[in-house]
Design a protein around this motif. Structure first.
Motif, PDB file in Angstrom:
ATOM      1  N   MET A   1      -2.464  94.596  35.043  1.00 55.80           N
ATOM      2  CA  MET A   1      -2.914  94.254  36.374  1.00 55.80           C
ATOM      3  C   MET A   1      -4.305  93.608  36.331  1.00 55.80           C
ATOM      4  O   MET A   1      -4.576  92.687  37.079  1.00 55.80           O
ATOM      5  N   GLU A   2      -5.162  94.142  35.452  1.00 56.37           N
ATOM      6  CA  GLU A   2      -6.523  93.610  35.354  1.00 56.37           C
ATOM      7  C   GLU A   2      -6.508  92.154  34.882  1.00 56.37           C
ATOM      8  O   GLU A   2      -7.252  91.317  35.386  1.00 56.37           O
ATOM      9  N   ARG A   3      -5.648  91.858  33.930  1.00 57.36           N
ATOM     10  CA  ARG A   3      -5.528  90.504  33.399  1.00 57.36           C
ATOM     11  C   ARG A   3      -5.018  89.550  34.490  1.00 57.36           C
ATOM     12  O   ARG A   3      -5.473  88.410  34.590  1.00 57.36           O
ATOM     13  N   LEU A   4      -4.094  89.979  35.325  1.00 51.12           N
ATOM     14  CA  LEU A   4      -3.561  89.149  36.403  1.00 51.12           C
ATOM     15  C   LEU A   4      -4.660  88.812  37.411  1.00 51.12           C
ATOM     16  O   LEU A   4      -4.784  87.664  37.846  1.00 51.12           O
ATOM     17  N   LEU A   5      -5.469  89.794  37.772  1.00 46.04           N
ATOM     18  CA  LEU A   5      -6.570  89.538  38.718  1.00 46.04           C
ATOM     19  C   LEU A   5      -7.586  88.570  38.132  1.00 46.04           C
ATOM     20  O   LEU A   5      -8.079  87.665  38.837  1.00 46.04           O
ATOM     21  N   LEU A   6      -7.900  88.728  36.867  1.00 46.34           N
ATOM     22  CA  LEU A   6      -8.841  87.813  36.214  1.00 46.34           C
ATOM     23  C   LEU A   6      -8.267  86.390  36.175  1.00 46.34           C
ATOM     24  O   LEU A   6      -8.977  85.418  36.438  1.00 46.34           O
ATOM     25  N   THR A   7      -6.990  86.268  35.879  1.00 50.01           N
ATOM     26  CA  THR A   7      -6.334  84.949  35.856  1.00 50.01           C
ATOM     27  C   THR A   7      -6.355  84.318  37.244  1.00 50.01           C
ATOM     28  O   THR A   7      -6.644  83.128  37.394  1.00 50.01           O
ATOM     29  N   LEU A   8      -6.051  85.087  38.268  1.00 47.98           N
ATOM     30  CA  LEU A   8      -6.083  84.577  39.645  1.00 47.98           C
ATOM     31  C   LEU A   8      -7.499  84.165  40.052  1.00 47.98           C
ATOM     32  O   LEU A   8      -7.683  83.164  40.742  1.00 47.98           O
TER      33      LEU A   8
END
Length: 168
Positions: A1-8
């Motif tokens: 989830m953390e990686r998805l937020l950083l990507t967004l």
């Protein structure tokens, strides 16, 4: 989830940067439209071509002497394939997929080779730069021809001596 937020977040910053660049380009074009008169169009009967057409790349038009101050109004800010044609009345810049324009011979101040103009920097003097007047402003228009060997002919044909009619 953390990686998805950083990507967004990175993607959102990228989109914000694109939006800001587009907004700045449009604001610059509006400002220059008020400062510069319309670019001359090629006359209906320009006469015979004095030199063979020079195919190449239209690079940009800038404020004379400031090779990074790109003129973006009326579509002249985008580089692309073009053909340079010399007539007794002036120079036609016929751009593929974009509005072309005409530089009247009496408006030409100087023609020279250069190594850079906004949008293109070369190690050699492989650009031909035409300095000309549009209203009360002086502009530099840069062109990179496919055949650099014809540059001396173009520069000679547009030299100050010939513009004033002292020699043809």
């Amino acid at each position: 989830m953390e990686r998805l937020l950083l990507t967004l977040l990175v993607f959102a910053c990228f989109l914000l940067g694109l939006w800001a660049m587009r907004r700045s380009w449009r604001r610059r074009a509006r400002s220059q439209s008020a400062q510069l008169p319309p670019f001359p169009q090629t006359p209906a009967e320009p006469g015979e071509e004095l030199l063979p057409a020079n195919k190449g790349l239209y690079v940009s038009t800038t404020t004379a002497g400031d090779w990074q101050d790109r003129i973006v109004t009326r579509g002249v800010g985008l580089r692309g394939r073009a053909v340079l044609r010399l007539y007794r009345a002036g120079v036609e810049i016929d751009r593929a997929g974009a509005p072309g324009f005409f530089i009247p011979r009496e408006s030409i101040v100087e023609v020279k080779r250069a190594s850079g103009i906004a949008g293109k920097v070369m190690g050699t003097n492989s650009l031909i730069v035409i300095t000309w007047r549009l209203g009360d402003k002086e502009l530099d228009t840069g062109f990179r021809g496919d055949d650099l060997d014809v540059y001396p002919q173009w520069i000679e044909s547009l030299s100050e001596r010939e513009i004033k009619g002292e020699a043809q």
